[in-house]
Design an enzyme around this catalytic site. Structure first.
Site, PDB file in Angstrom:
ATOM      1  N   GLY A  10     -11.593  -1.026 -10.710  1.00  0.00           N
ATOM      2  CA  GLY A  10     -11.512  -0.722  -9.514  1.00  0.00           C
ATOM      3  C   GLY A  10     -12.467   0.110  -8.879  1.00  0.00           C
ATOM      4  O   GLY A  10     -12.400   1.237  -9.326  1.00  0.00           O
ATOM      5  N   ARG A  89       3.658  -0.313   2.700  1.00  0.00           N
ATOM      6  CA  ARG A  89       3.454  -0.318   1.364  1.00  0.00           C
ATOM      7  C   ARG A  89       3.981  -1.679   0.634  1.00  0.00           C
ATOM      8  O   ARG A  89       3.368  -2.486   0.160  1.00  0.00           O
ATOM      9  CB  ARG A  89       3.986   0.735   0.413  1.00  0.00           C
ATOM     10  CG  ARG A  89       3.332   1.830   0.561  1.00  0.00           C
ATOM     11  CD  ARG A  89       3.645   3.013  -0.733  1.00  0.00           C
ATOM     12  NE  ARG A  89       2.956   3.986  -0.794  1.00  0.00           N
ATOM     13  CZ  ARG A  89       2.944   5.090   0.139  1.00  0.00           C
ATOM     14  NH1 ARG A  89       4.094   4.958   0.995  1.00  0.00           N
ATOM     15  NH2 ARG A  89       1.946   6.038  -0.035  1.00  0.00           N
ATOM     16  N   THR A 120      -2.598   2.065  -8.001  1.00  0.00           N
ATOM     17  CA  THR A 120      -2.598   1.082  -6.911  1.00  0.00           C
ATOM     18  C   THR A 120      -1.151   1.066  -6.516  1.00  0.00           C
ATOM     19  O   THR A 120      -0.148   1.094  -7.130  1.00  0.00           O
ATOM     20  CB  THR A 120      -3.079  -0.194  -7.882  1.00  0.00           C
ATOM     21  OG1 THR A 120      -4.251  -0.345  -8.269  1.00  0.00           O
ATOM     22  CG2 THR A 120      -2.521  -1.500  -6.696  1.00  0.00           C
ATOM     23  N   ARG A 152      -0.295  17.731  -1.808  1.00  0.00           N
ATOM     24  CA  ARG A 152      -0.159  17.999  -0.367  1.00  0.00           C
ATOM     25  C   ARG A 152       0.840  18.940   0.296  1.00  0.00           C
ATOM     26  O   ARG A 152       0.633  19.638   1.017  1.00  0.00           O
ATOM     27  CB  ARG A 152       0.208  16.650   0.303  1.00  0.00           C
ATOM     28  CG  ARG A 152      -0.818  15.482   0.106  1.00  0.00           C
ATOM     29  CD  ARG A 152      -0.470  14.091   0.920  1.00  0.00           C
ATOM     30  NE  ARG A 152      -1.501  13.290   0.893  1.00  0.00           N
ATOM     31  CZ  ARG A 152      -1.899  11.942   0.477  1.00  0.00           C
ATOM     32  NH1 ARG A 152      -0.586  11.546   0.197  1.00  0.00           N
ATOM     33  NH2 ARG A 152      -2.856  11.187   0.725  1.00  0.00           N
ATOM     34  N   HIS A 176       6.856   7.266  -4.872  1.00  0.00           N
ATOM     35  CA  HIS A 176       5.801   7.723  -3.931  1.00  0.00           C
ATOM     36  C   HIS A 176       6.079   7.280  -2.376  1.00  0.00           C
ATOM     37  O   HIS A 176       6.666   6.255  -2.123  1.00  0.00           O
ATOM     38  CB  HIS A 176       4.586   7.134  -4.198  1.00  0.00           C
ATOM     39  CG  HIS A 176       3.307   7.401  -3.582  1.00  0.00           C
ATOM     40  ND1 HIS A 176       3.087   8.710  -3.189  1.00  0.00           N
ATOM     41  CD2 HIS A 176       2.174   6.915  -3.172  1.00  0.00           C
ATOM     42  CE1 HIS A 176       1.842   8.885  -2.518  1.00  0.00           C
ATOM     43  NE2 HIS A 176       1.333   7.458  -2.609  1.00  0.00           N
TER      44      HIS A 176
HETATM   45  O1  TXD Z   1      -0.837   8.108  -4.621  1.00  0.00           O
HETATM   46  C1  TXD Z   1      -1.112   7.009  -4.811  1.00  0.00           C
HETATM   47  N1  TXD Z   1      -0.782   6.375  -5.866  1.00  0.00           N
HETATM   48  C2  TXD Z   1      -2.215   6.504  -3.885  1.00  0.00           C
HETATM   49  C3  TXD Z   1      -2.582   5.060  -3.954  1.00  0.00           C
HETATM   50  C4  TXD Z   1      -2.994   7.317  -2.781  1.00  0.00           C
HETATM   51  C5  TXD Z   1      -3.859   6.661  -2.098  1.00  0.00           C
HETATM   52  C6  TXD Z   1      -4.438   5.298  -2.311  1.00  0.00           C
HETATM   53  N2  TXD Z   1      -3.626   4.454  -3.018  1.00  0.00           N
HETATM   54  C7  TXD Z   1      -3.792   2.849  -3.313  1.00  0.00           C
HETATM   55  O2  TXD Z   1      -4.940   2.954  -4.315  1.00  0.00           O
HETATM   56  C8  TXD Z   1      -4.427   2.201  -2.363  1.00  0.00           C
HETATM   57  O3  TXD Z   1      -3.056   1.785  -1.621  1.00  0.00           O
HETATM   58  C9  TXD Z   1      -4.914   0.994  -3.143  1.00  0.00           C
HETATM   59  O4  TXD Z   1      -3.937   0.169  -3.907  1.00  0.00           O
HETATM   60  C10 TXD Z   1      -5.588   1.725  -4.419  1.00  0.00           C
HETATM   61  C11 TXD Z   1      -7.065   1.759  -4.447  1.00  0.00           C
HETATM   62  O5  TXD Z   1      -7.586   2.728  -3.078  1.00  0.00           O
HETATM   63  P1  TXD Z   1      -8.940   2.644  -2.645  1.00  0.00           P
HETATM   64  O6  TXD Z   1      -9.105   3.464  -1.497  1.00  0.00           O
HETATM   65  O7  TXD Z   1      -9.784   2.909  -3.938  1.00  0.00           O
HETATM   66  O8  TXD Z   1      -9.258   1.195  -2.218  1.00  0.00           O
HETATM   67  P2  TXD Z   1     -10.692   0.450  -2.114  1.00  0.00           P
HETATM   68  O9  TXD Z   1     -11.666   1.189  -1.890  1.00  0.00           O
HETATM   69  O10 TXD Z   1     -10.153  -0.992  -1.536  1.00  0.00           O
HETATM   70  O11 TXD Z   1     -10.861  -0.181  -3.691  1.00  0.00           O
HETATM   71  C12 TXD Z   1     -10.206  -1.103  -4.354  1.00  0.00           C
HETATM   72  C13 TXD Z   1     -11.314  -1.862  -5.247  1.00  0.00           C
HETATM   73  C14 TXD Z   1     -12.087  -2.569  -4.371  1.00  0.00           C
HETATM   74  O12 TXD Z   1     -13.431  -2.179  -4.543  1.00  0.00           O
HETATM   75  C15 TXD Z   1     -11.858  -4.057  -4.967  1.00  0.00           C
HETATM   76  O13 TXD Z   1     -13.136  -4.858  -5.131  1.00  0.00           O
HETATM   77  C16 TXD Z   1     -11.248  -3.920  -6.211  1.00  0.00           C
HETATM   78  O14 TXD Z   1     -10.313  -2.917  -6.012  1.00  0.00           O
HETATM   79  N3  TXD Z   1     -10.416  -5.121  -6.515  1.00  0.00           N
HETATM   80  C17 TXD Z   1     -10.431  -5.477  -7.806  1.00  0.00           C
HETATM   81  N4  TXD Z   1     -11.215  -4.758  -9.203  1.00  0.00           N
HETATM   82  C18 TXD Z   1     -10.796  -5.421 -10.118  1.00  0.00           C
HETATM   83  N5  TXD Z   1      -9.963  -6.597 -10.303  1.00  0.00           N
HETATM   84  C19 TXD Z   1      -9.239  -7.030  -9.368  1.00  0.00           C
HETATM   85  N6  TXD Z   1      -8.408  -8.416  -9.291  1.00  0.00           N
HETATM   86  C20 TXD Z   1      -9.537  -6.626  -7.981  1.00  0.00           C
HETATM   87  N7  TXD Z   1      -9.063  -6.905  -6.591  1.00  0.00           N
HETATM   88  C21 TXD Z   1      -9.599  -6.041  -6.015  1.00  0.00           C
END
Ligand code: TXD
Length: 320
Positions: A10, A89, A120, A152, A176
């Site tokens: 990701g 969520r 994720t 936080r 979480h």
């Molecule tokens: O505390 C925590 N765990 C969290 C979790 C705190 C903040 C954000 N949290 C979660 O992290 C958020 O709800 C998301 O599920 C993830 C990732 O957050 P981010 O802000 O980095 O999301 P983005 O910018 O949308 O990036 C996700 C990337 C994007 O570039 C997609 O193209 C890619 O994931 N993506 C994939 N990559 C590989 N393989 C697959 N199948 C795929 N699907 C989407």
């Protein structure tokens, strides 16, 4: 000695920030993987071009081919869909479960010895599914949420007392988000527990309750402000802290989503946040905290929320 290899699955907001920090800290060479090849390659090249400026010899590569993560020491997973304003969520479950399945298969094939940190959402269920789909040892698969939630909490407490963030320690347990369990009796200012800070009249119970509430809703507060996407700086820093403890065998005790086997309130087989020692063998220990009645009630409430999402996952994916 060979450099560590860090695979970031990701390459979105958190993935890109992780790559930046890993390169600046010279934590290892970085492979940025995304289904959007251009995003991964573009961010990796941009960061490679920054390395001469910050003077670090980290190598970064962007890819959409799992073969490139071969032999990774650490995999950090942010692949999926972020929470949008007004979206719970749980709405993410179906979408992200499919993503996690693909990611688990890629890791199982190419990096089965890695220490895997899942970010994720919905976190506790996704890390559980990731461990099941991949078949990796539970001590090598963890979820990042507690370090962020406690950071936080620490920031809000540092603001409340007007003290350095370095003198604030905060302890959180459970899933979480909204059901997270802040352990105020184990949260301290320079070693002084919060209940004593109240007795010393540095704050009031009402103010601590408000801070706890704000911490629980911390993710949503940022989502609301950004309007598009969710927090990324603090989540990335938090996952790097966990990866560093593994790579450098620091044995930090960090609140992580780990698979419990009875250490807290007798819970087994589920991933929930608990204080875990992270070292070269992965999760090397989990603190067997003895909870008071009210803490136990909050913890079991949190466990029930995680179980509910897991049941939804099992409905969608009978193999789980
Ligand atoms: O505390 C925590 N765990 C969290 C979790 C705190 C903040 C954000 N949290 C979660 O992290 C958020 O709800 C998301 O599920 C993830 C990732 O957050 P981010 O802000 O980095 O999301 P983005 O910018 O949308 O990036 C996700 C990337 C994007 O570039 C997609 O193209 C890619 O994931 N993506 C994939 N990559 C590989 N393989 C697959 N199948 C795929 N699907 C989407």
């Amino acid at each position: 000695m060979a450099r560590a290899k860090i695979a970031l699955i990701g390459a979105g907001m958190i993935g890109g920030t992780l790559a930046h920090i890993a390169a600046r800290e010279e934590l290892g060479d970085v492979v940025l993987f995304d289904i959007f090849e251009g995003t991964a390659k573009g961010k990796a090249l941009d960061l490679c071009e920054a390395t001469p400026v910050f003077g670090k010899d980290s190598h970064l590569k962007g890819t959409n081919d799992y073969a490139d993560i071969a032999g990774a020491d650490v995999c950090i997973i942010t692949a999926g869909f972020p929470r949008k304003p007004g979206m719970d969520r749980k709405d993410l479950v179906g979408k992200n479960l499919g993503v996690i399945k693909q990611v688990a298969e890629g890791i199982k094939e190419y990096a089965p010895k890695a220490f895997v940190i899942c970010i994720t959402n919905p976190l506790d269920a996704m890390v559980w599914a990731l461990q099941k789909f991949s078949g990796l040892q539970p001590r090598k698969v963890v979820g990042m949420a507690g370090v962020l939630d406690s950071a936080r909490f620490r920031w809000f407490l540092a603001e409340e007392f007007g003290v350095s963030v370095q003198d604030v320690h905060a302890s959180v347990l459970g899933g979480h988000g909204d059901t997270m369990v802040p352990l105020t009796r184990y949260s301290t200012i320079a070693g002084v527990p919060l209940p004593d800070m109240i007795k010393m009249k540095w704050t009031t119970q009402e103010r601590i309750d408000a801070i706890v509430n704000r911490t629980r809703k911390g993710g949503g507060e940022i989502v609301g402000l950004l309007g598009n996407g969710s927090a990324f700086y603090a989540p990335a820093e938090s996952a790097i802290e966990m990866a560093t403890s593994y790579l450098r065998d620091k044995k930090r005790i960090l609140p992580c989503a780990v698979r419990l086997s009875g250490q807290i309130a007798g819970v087994r087989g589920l991933y929930v946040g608990a204080p875990a020692m992270i070292g070269a063998r992965g999760v090397e220990n989990v603190m067997n905290l003895r909870l008071k009645a009210d803490e136990r009630e909050m913890f079991m409430n949190s466990v029930a929320a995680v179980e509910k999402i897991i049941a939804e996952c099992q409905e969608m994916e009978p193999s789980l």
